[in-house]
Motif scaffolding. Sequence first.
Motif, PDB file in Angstrom:
ATOM      1  N   MET A  59      16.080  -5.992 -17.135  1.00  0.00           N
ATOM      2  CA  MET A  59      16.949  -5.343 -18.095  1.00  0.00           C
ATOM      3  C   MET A  59      18.352  -5.121 -17.536  1.00  0.00           C
ATOM      4  N   CYS A  60      18.427  -4.591 -16.321  1.00  0.00           N
ATOM      5  CA  CYS A  60      19.719  -4.225 -15.746  1.00  0.00           C
ATOM      6  C   CYS A  60      19.671  -4.242 -14.225  1.00  0.00           C
ATOM      7  N   THR A  61      20.860  -4.113 -13.653  1.00  0.00           N
ATOM      8  CA  THR A  61      21.012  -3.953 -12.208  1.00  0.00           C
ATOM      9  C   THR A  61      21.309  -2.482 -11.916  1.00  0.00           C
ATOM     10  N   GLY A  62      20.839  -2.003 -10.779  1.00  0.00           N
ATOM     11  CA  GLY A  62      21.115  -0.635 -10.371  1.00  0.00           C
ATOM     12  C   GLY A  62      21.443  -0.557  -8.891  1.00  0.00           C
ATOM     13  N   THR A  63      21.847   0.634  -8.436  1.00  0.00           N
ATOM     14  CA  THR A  63      22.258   0.847  -7.043  1.00  0.00           C
ATOM     15  C   THR A  63      21.567   2.077  -6.478  1.00  0.00           C
ATOM     16  N   ILE A  64      20.892   1.926  -5.347  1.00  0.00           N
ATOM     17  CA  ILE A  64      20.250   3.063  -4.688  1.00  0.00           C
ATOM     18  C   ILE A  64      21.328   3.991  -4.131  1.00  0.00           C
ATOM     19  N   ILE A  65      21.264   5.284  -4.510  1.00  0.00           N
ATOM     20  CA  ILE A  65      22.232   6.245  -3.969  1.00  0.00           C
ATOM     21  C   ILE A  65      21.544   7.408  -3.253  1.00  0.00           C
ATOM     22  N   SER A  66      20.216   7.503  -3.356  1.00  0.00           N
ATOM     23  CA  SER A  66      19.466   8.511  -2.610  1.00  0.00           C
ATOM     24  C   SER A  66      18.013   8.073  -2.562  1.00  0.00           C
ATOM     25  N   LYS A  67      17.168   8.873  -1.938  1.00  0.00           N
ATOM     26  CA  LYS A  67      15.773   8.480  -1.741  1.00  0.00           C
ATOM     27  C   LYS A  67      14.997   8.365  -3.048  1.00  0.00           C
ATOM     28  N   ARG A  68      15.557   8.924  -4.118  1.00  0.00           N
ATOM     29  CA  ARG A  68      14.848   8.892  -5.393  1.00  0.00           C
ATOM     30  C   ARG A  68      15.708   8.410  -6.556  1.00  0.00           C
ATOM     31  N   THR A  69      17.008   8.214  -6.326  1.00  0.00           N
ATOM     32  CA  THR A  69      17.945   8.021  -7.431  1.00  0.00           C
ATOM     33  C   THR A  69      18.610   6.655  -7.398  1.00  0.00           C
ATOM     34  N   VAL A  70      18.682   6.034  -8.577  1.00  0.00           N
ATOM     35  CA  VAL A  70      19.386   4.771  -8.775  1.00  0.00           C
ATOM     36  C   VAL A  70      20.490   5.004  -9.795  1.00  0.00           C
ATOM     37  N   LEU A  71      21.690   4.531  -9.466  1.00  0.00           N
ATOM     38  CA  LEU A  71      22.842   4.658 -10.362  1.00  0.00           C
ATOM     39  C   LEU A  71      23.002   3.377 -11.171  1.00  0.00           C
ATOM     40  N   THR A  72      23.243   3.521 -12.477  1.00  0.00           N
ATOM     41  CA  THR A  72      23.456   2.361 -13.335  1.00  0.00           C
ATOM     42  C   THR A  72      24.369   2.772 -14.487  1.00  0.00           C
ATOM     43  N   SER A  73      24.573   1.894 -15.445  1.00  0.00           N
ATOM     44  CA  SER A  73      25.430   2.233 -16.584  1.00  0.00           C
ATOM     45  C   SER A  73      24.620   2.935 -17.664  1.00  0.00           C
ATOM     46  N   GLY A  74      25.317   3.680 -18.516  1.00  0.00           N
ATOM     47  CA  GLY A  74      24.640   4.367 -19.609  1.00  0.00           C
ATOM     48  C   GLY A  74      24.013   3.403 -20.600  1.00  0.00           C
ATOM     49  N   THR A  75      24.642   2.254 -20.813  1.00  0.00           N
ATOM     50  CA  THR A  75      24.102   1.280 -21.761  1.00  0.00           C
ATOM     51  C   THR A  75      22.726   0.784 -21.338  1.00  0.00           C
ATOM     52  N   CYS A  76      22.448   0.795 -20.044  1.00  0.00           N
ATOM     53  CA  CYS A  76      21.151   0.317 -19.553  1.00  0.00           C
ATOM     54  C   CYS A  76      20.015   1.260 -19.938  1.00  0.00           C
ATOM     55  N   LEU A  77      20.354   2.509 -20.256  1.00  0.00           N
ATOM     56  CA  LEU A  77      19.315   3.482 -20.587  1.00  0.00           C
ATOM     57  C   LEU A  77      18.967   3.470 -22.067  1.00  0.00           C
ATOM     58  N   SER A  78      19.567   2.555 -22.817  1.00  0.00           N
ATOM     59  CA  SER A  78      19.244   2.438 -24.238  1.00  0.00           C
ATOM     60  C   SER A  78      17.918   1.729 -24.454  1.00  0.00           C
ATOM     61  N   THR A  79      17.386   1.082 -23.413  1.00  0.00           N
ATOM     62  CA  THR A  79      16.084   0.434 -23.477  1.00  0.00           C
ATOM     63  C   THR A  79      15.092   1.209 -22.613  1.00  0.00           C
ATOM     64  N   ALA A 104      10.196   7.752 -13.035  1.00  0.00           N
ATOM     65  CA  ALA A 104       9.748   9.066 -13.527  1.00  0.00           C
ATOM     66  C   ALA A 104      10.515   9.463 -14.786  1.00  0.00           C
ATOM     67  N   THR A 105      11.834   9.277 -14.746  1.00  0.00           N
ATOM     68  CA  THR A 105      12.671   9.631 -15.892  1.00  0.00           C
ATOM     69  C   THR A 105      14.036   8.978 -15.744  1.00  0.00           C
ATOM     70  N   THR A 106      14.809   9.010 -16.807  1.00  0.00           N
ATOM     71  CA  THR A 106      16.195   8.551 -16.768  1.00  0.00           C
ATOM     72  C   THR A 106      17.089   9.672 -17.303  1.00  0.00           C
ATOM     73  N   LEU A 132      21.465   7.770 -14.601  1.00  0.00           N
ATOM     74  CA  LEU A 132      20.647   7.815 -13.394  1.00  0.00           C
ATOM     75  C   LEU A 132      19.214   7.439 -13.735  1.00  0.00           C
ATOM     76  N   VAL A 133      18.595   6.709 -12.824  1.00  0.00           N
ATOM     77  CA  VAL A 133      17.179   6.350 -12.937  1.00  0.00           C
ATOM     78  C   VAL A 133      16.467   7.012 -11.761  1.00  0.00           C
ATOM     79  N   ILE A 134      15.429   7.803 -12.068  1.00  0.00           N
ATOM     80  CA  ILE A 134      14.737   8.573 -11.041  1.00  0.00           C
ATOM     81  C   ILE A 134      13.361   7.965 -10.772  1.00  0.00           C
ATOM     82  N   SER A 135      13.092   7.675  -9.517  1.00  0.00           N
ATOM     83  CA  SER A 135      11.804   7.106  -9.116  1.00  0.00           C
ATOM     84  C   SER A 135      10.730   8.189  -9.030  1.00  0.00           C
TER      85      SER A 135
END
Length: 302
Positions: A59-79, A104-106, A132-135
């Motif tokens: 669906m999208c690309t993301g970036t690891i910014i912490s042990k549980r968090t991935v940063l991505t664009s808001g448009t990616c969370l529409s799916t 776990a959640t977005t 944000l995408v949370i693992s």
Amino acid sequence: MVISWYTCLFEIIFLTIIFHIKTKGELIATLQKDWSAIETLAEEHPYIVGLLNYTKDYMCTGTIISKRTVLTSGTCLSTKLKYIVVGTALLRKSIKNNMLLEIATTILHGDYIFESKFSGVNVTRLHSNIGLVISTRPILTFFFVSADIGNYYASELERATLTTVGYGKIHNSDAMVLQAQEYRQIPCTNPKWYYCVCGIEYSPYRKTYEQEFGNGAPVLHETELAAITASPCGILILTSTKVKYNIFTVVGPYLPWIEKMRLNFTIASTKSLRARNSGDINVNINTIYYFYIFIIFIKFLT
């Protein structure tokens, strides 16, 4: 000399085979060259991950910014996103489960706005396009380093060279591979694109991708994460010059929000864990109590 149709057919088949062998050889050489570049991108940017849906489609690309968090664009969370895939330069549906982490959640920014016309080709309004995408498991940085986030504002990126790295298709394959493109920062033409910078492809003759790629991907200034792509690379075109460009949401203004959301989720997770453990303790105490009553009752009967 009379040439039979058998001879003509044989020559046609022979020439076709030779052509395919040559074409295949050129394709293999190209793939080997491409694969070397792809592996280099994976080694230089181990914090880049893929975001997949329930059927393991990219669906999208993301970036690891912490042990549980991935940063991505808001448009990616529409799916509906289900998995974070880590540690790979190539994405297929047959990807191994040990490379997948469940989501776990977005978290979408409260001021998010993305308005467009003509299937996203003309972005008319853009605000806080960040999410944000949370693992489910806090292990993202156990094996992969997180990105270095630069605290930049749009004015500090004037005339900067920016590089986007993300997943996209290549050749005739259905696989997604890491690709990159350099941009030269230019002023954004639409005043309704808030907290954004724009960039044109550094040179149309130095294009490094084949198809659109990198929705939600990191935008790097030197080695630091400076922004997030607002749309896939290769879609937007300046009507005046016919040069391809993109819009990037600058991360700097959103760093306090990112930290707040991470902290809130950590606190909520801790409370949930304590409540669950407390419930388990109460169950255990009740079990011991009733077992004790049962023993007393048996002794009374005997």
